[in-house]
Write a protein that holds these residues in place. Structure first.
Motif, PDB file in Angstrom:
ATOM      1  N   ILE A  14      19.562 -22.044  42.372  1.00  0.00           N
ATOM      2  CA  ILE A  14      19.491 -23.358  42.987  1.00  0.00           C
ATOM      3  C   ILE A  14      18.488 -23.271  44.131  1.00  0.00           C
ATOM      4  O   ILE A  14      18.120 -22.180  44.573  1.00  0.00           O
ATOM      5  CB  ILE A  14      20.867 -23.846  43.511  1.00  0.00           C
ATOM      6  CG1 ILE A  14      21.403 -22.910  44.588  1.00  0.00           C
ATOM      7  CG2 ILE A  14      21.858 -23.984  42.378  1.00  0.00           C
ATOM      8  CD1 ILE A  14      22.633 -23.447  45.303  1.00  0.00           C
ATOM      9  N   LEU A  15      18.036 -24.427  44.589  1.00  0.00           N
ATOM     10  CA  LEU A  15      17.111 -24.435  45.725  1.00  0.00           C
ATOM     11  C   LEU A  15      17.870 -24.080  46.989  1.00  0.00           C
ATOM     12  O   LEU A  15      18.864 -24.709  47.322  1.00  0.00           O
ATOM     13  CB  LEU A  15      16.458 -25.807  45.885  1.00  0.00           C
ATOM     14  CG  LEU A  15      15.316 -26.106  44.932  1.00  0.00           C
ATOM     15  CD1 LEU A  15      14.754 -27.488  45.231  1.00  0.00           C
ATOM     16  CD2 LEU A  15      14.225 -25.073  45.018  1.00  0.00           C
ATOM     17  N   ARG A  16      17.410 -23.060  47.666  1.00  0.00           N
ATOM     18  CA  ARG A  16      18.019 -22.626  48.918  1.00  0.00           C
ATOM     19  C   ARG A  16      16.958 -22.717  49.999  1.00  0.00           C
ATOM     20  O   ARG A  16      15.897 -22.141  49.880  1.00  0.00           O
ATOM     21  CB  ARG A  16      18.556 -21.205  48.789  1.00  0.00           C
ATOM     22  CG  ARG A  16      19.647 -21.123  47.741  1.00  0.00           C
ATOM     23  CD  ARG A  16      20.120 -19.708  47.521  1.00  0.00           C
ATOM     24  NE  ARG A  16      20.952 -19.627  46.346  1.00  0.00           N
ATOM     25  CZ  ARG A  16      22.255 -19.863  46.323  1.00  0.00           C
ATOM     26  NH1 ARG A  16      22.883 -20.195  47.418  1.00  0.00           N
ATOM     27  NH2 ARG A  16      22.928 -19.763  45.198  1.00  0.00           N
ATOM     28  N   ARG A  17      17.272 -23.465  51.041  1.00  0.00           N
ATOM     29  CA  ARG A  17      16.326 -23.702  52.120  1.00  0.00           C
ATOM     30  C   ARG A  17      16.547 -22.692  53.234  1.00  0.00           C
ATOM     31  O   ARG A  17      17.672 -22.402  53.609  1.00  0.00           O
ATOM     32  CB  ARG A  17      16.494 -25.117  52.648  1.00  0.00           C
ATOM     33  CG  ARG A  17      15.515 -25.458  53.737  1.00  0.00           C
ATOM     34  CD  ARG A  17      15.597 -26.900  54.043  1.00  0.00           C
ATOM     35  NE  ARG A  17      14.492 -27.499  53.299  1.00  0.00           N
ATOM     36  CZ  ARG A  17      14.167 -28.753  53.365  1.00  0.00           C
ATOM     37  NH1 ARG A  17      14.856 -29.588  54.081  1.00  0.00           N
ATOM     38  NH2 ARG A  17      13.148 -29.208  52.680  1.00  0.00           N
ATOM     39  N   HIS A  18      15.459 -22.143  53.742  1.00  0.00           N
ATOM     40  CA  HIS A  18      15.499 -21.181  54.838  1.00  0.00           C
ATOM     41  C   HIS A  18      14.513 -21.614  55.917  1.00  0.00           C
ATOM     42  O   HIS A  18      13.447 -22.145  55.621  1.00  0.00           O
ATOM     43  CB  HIS A  18      15.096 -19.783  54.359  1.00  0.00           C
ATOM     44  CG  HIS A  18      16.109 -19.134  53.484  1.00  0.00           C
ATOM     45  ND1 HIS A  18      16.213 -19.415  52.145  1.00  0.00           N
ATOM     46  CD2 HIS A  18      17.071 -18.225  53.768  1.00  0.00           C
ATOM     47  CE1 HIS A  18      17.190 -18.693  51.638  1.00  0.00           C
ATOM     48  NE2 HIS A  18      17.729 -17.969  52.596  1.00  0.00           N
ATOM     49  N   THR A  19      14.888 -21.358  57.154  1.00  0.00           N
ATOM     50  CA  THR A  19      13.974 -21.535  58.276  1.00  0.00           C
ATOM     51  C   THR A  19      13.654 -20.152  58.820  1.00  0.00           C
ATOM     52  O   THR A  19      14.561 -19.385  59.149  1.00  0.00           O
ATOM     53  CB  THR A  19      14.596 -22.405  59.378  1.00  0.00           C
ATOM     54  OG1 THR A  19      14.872 -23.695  58.816  1.00  0.00           O
ATOM     55  CG2 THR A  19      13.652 -22.563  60.558  1.00  0.00           C
ATOM     56  N   THR A  66      19.399 -17.184  43.346  1.00  0.00           N
ATOM     57  CA  THR A  66      20.845 -17.042  43.342  1.00  0.00           C
ATOM     58  C   THR A  66      21.305 -16.668  44.747  1.00  0.00           C
ATOM     59  O   THR A  66      20.486 -16.341  45.614  1.00  0.00           O
ATOM     60  CB  THR A  66      21.284 -15.946  42.359  1.00  0.00           C
ATOM     61  OG1 THR A  66      20.796 -14.686  42.824  1.00  0.00           O
ATOM     62  CG2 THR A  66      20.793 -16.219  40.944  1.00  0.00           C
ATOM     63  N   ALA A  67      22.600 -16.671  44.975  1.00  0.00           N
ATOM     64  CA  ALA A  67      23.137 -16.302  46.290  1.00  0.00           C
ATOM     65  C   ALA A  67      22.789 -14.859  46.634  1.00  0.00           C
ATOM     66  O   ALA A  67      22.444 -14.550  47.781  1.00  0.00           O
ATOM     67  CB  ALA A  67      24.642 -16.514  46.314  1.00  0.00           C
ATOM     68  N   GLU A  68      22.869 -13.973  45.661  1.00  0.00           N
ATOM     69  CA  GLU A  68      22.533 -12.567  45.910  1.00  0.00           C
ATOM     70  C   GLU A  68      21.056 -12.410  46.242  1.00  0.00           C
ATOM     71  O   GLU A  68      20.688 -11.666  47.150  1.00  0.00           O
ATOM     72  CB  GLU A  68      22.882 -11.719  44.688  1.00  0.00           C
ATOM     73  CG  GLU A  68      22.649 -10.231  44.904  1.00  0.00           C
ATOM     74  CD  GLU A  68      23.067  -9.417  43.705  1.00  0.00           C
ATOM     75  OE1 GLU A  68      22.184  -8.796  43.085  1.00  0.00           O
ATOM     76  OE2 GLU A  68      24.272  -9.408  43.398  1.00  0.00           O
ATOM     77  N   GLU A  69      20.206 -13.106  45.501  1.00  0.00           N
ATOM     78  CA  GLU A  69      18.767 -13.051  45.779  1.00  0.00           C
ATOM     79  C   GLU A  69      18.465 -13.608  47.163  1.00  0.00           C
ATOM     80  O   GLU A  69      17.567 -13.114  47.853  1.00  0.00           O
ATOM     81  CB  GLU A  69      17.996 -13.833  44.719  1.00  0.00           C
ATOM     82  CG  GLU A  69      17.985 -13.174  43.367  1.00  0.00           C
ATOM     83  CD  GLU A  69      17.407 -14.052  42.283  1.00  0.00           C
ATOM     84  OE1 GLU A  69      16.869 -13.483  41.314  1.00  0.00           O
ATOM     85  OE2 GLU A  69      17.485 -15.297  42.380  1.00  0.00           O
ATOM     86  N   ALA A  70      19.199 -14.631  47.594  1.00  0.00           N
ATOM     87  CA  ALA A  70      18.978 -15.228  48.914  1.00  0.00           C
ATOM     88  C   ALA A  70      19.254 -14.212  50.019  1.00  0.00           C
ATOM     89  O   ALA A  70      18.511 -14.133  50.998  1.00  0.00           O
ATOM     90  CB  ALA A  70      19.850 -16.463  49.097  1.00  0.00           C
ATOM     91  N   ALA A  71      20.305 -13.422  49.875  1.00  0.00           N
ATOM     92  CA  ALA A  71      20.619 -12.398  50.871  1.00  0.00           C
ATOM     93  C   ALA A  71      19.527 -11.331  50.905  1.00  0.00           C
ATOM     94  O   ALA A  71      19.090 -10.909  51.997  1.00  0.00           O
ATOM     95  CB  ALA A  71      21.973 -11.773  50.569  1.00  0.00           C
ATOM     96  N   ALA A  75      16.914 -10.518  54.037  1.00  0.00           N
ATOM     97  CA  ALA A  75      16.854  -9.147  54.550  1.00  0.00           C
ATOM     98  C   ALA A  75      15.426  -8.598  54.471  1.00  0.00           C
ATOM     99  O   ALA A  75      14.956  -7.939  55.404  1.00  0.00           O
ATOM    100  CB  ALA A  75      17.811  -8.254  53.773  1.00  0.00           C
ATOM    101  N   HIS A  76      14.737  -8.881  53.384  1.00  0.00           N
ATOM    102  CA  HIS A  76      13.354  -8.409  53.243  1.00  0.00           C
ATOM    103  C   HIS A  76      12.442  -9.047  54.284  1.00  0.00           C
ATOM    104  O   HIS A  76      11.638  -8.361  54.912  1.00  0.00           O
ATOM    105  CB  HIS A  76      12.829  -8.695  51.840  1.00  0.00           C
ATOM    106  CG  HIS A  76      11.389  -8.372  51.670  1.00  0.00           C
ATOM    107  ND1 HIS A  76      10.914  -7.076  51.674  1.00  0.00           N
ATOM    108  CD2 HIS A  76      10.304  -9.171  51.527  1.00  0.00           C
ATOM    109  CE1 HIS A  76       9.598  -7.094  51.542  1.00  0.00           C
ATOM    110  NE2 HIS A  76       9.204  -8.365  51.447  1.00  0.00           N
TER     111      HIS A  76
END
Length: 89
Positions: A14-19, A66-71, A75-76
């Motif tokens: 899903i689309l996950r937005r990050h700042t 995915t949620a795991e990829e977002a974490a 971190a990266h």
């Protein structure tokens, strides 16, 4: 009568937005965008706010993951020298 629905066993993207808050002005923003370019097909939108004389810049992006990829993504990015923080929007 019962109805069952087969659900996929893999996590959906899903689309996950990050700042992402960066230092080092335009150089810091360009370092982050170079990392985002590696996952270019997953980045759906991006906005950057760089202002002269301000110590930090903000980059907001929506990435399909995915949620795991977002974490792992956050971190990266935190390992980059110019990155101060990575927060879900």
């Amino acid at each position: 009568m019962s109805i069952t629905i087969d659900r996929p066993t893999t996590a959906s993207r899903i689309l996950r937005r990050h700042t992402i808050i960066t230092t080092q002005g335009m150089d810091g923003v360009l370092a982050v965008t170079a990392e985002l370019r590696a996952c270019a097909t997953l980045v759906k939108e991006m906005a950057v706010d760089v202002r002269e004389g301000v110590g930090c810049s903000a980059l907001t992006c929506s990435v399909s993951m995915t949620a795991e990829e977002a974490a792992d993504f956050a971190a990266h990015l935190r390992t980059l020298p110019a990155v101060e923080s990575v927060d879900p929007y």
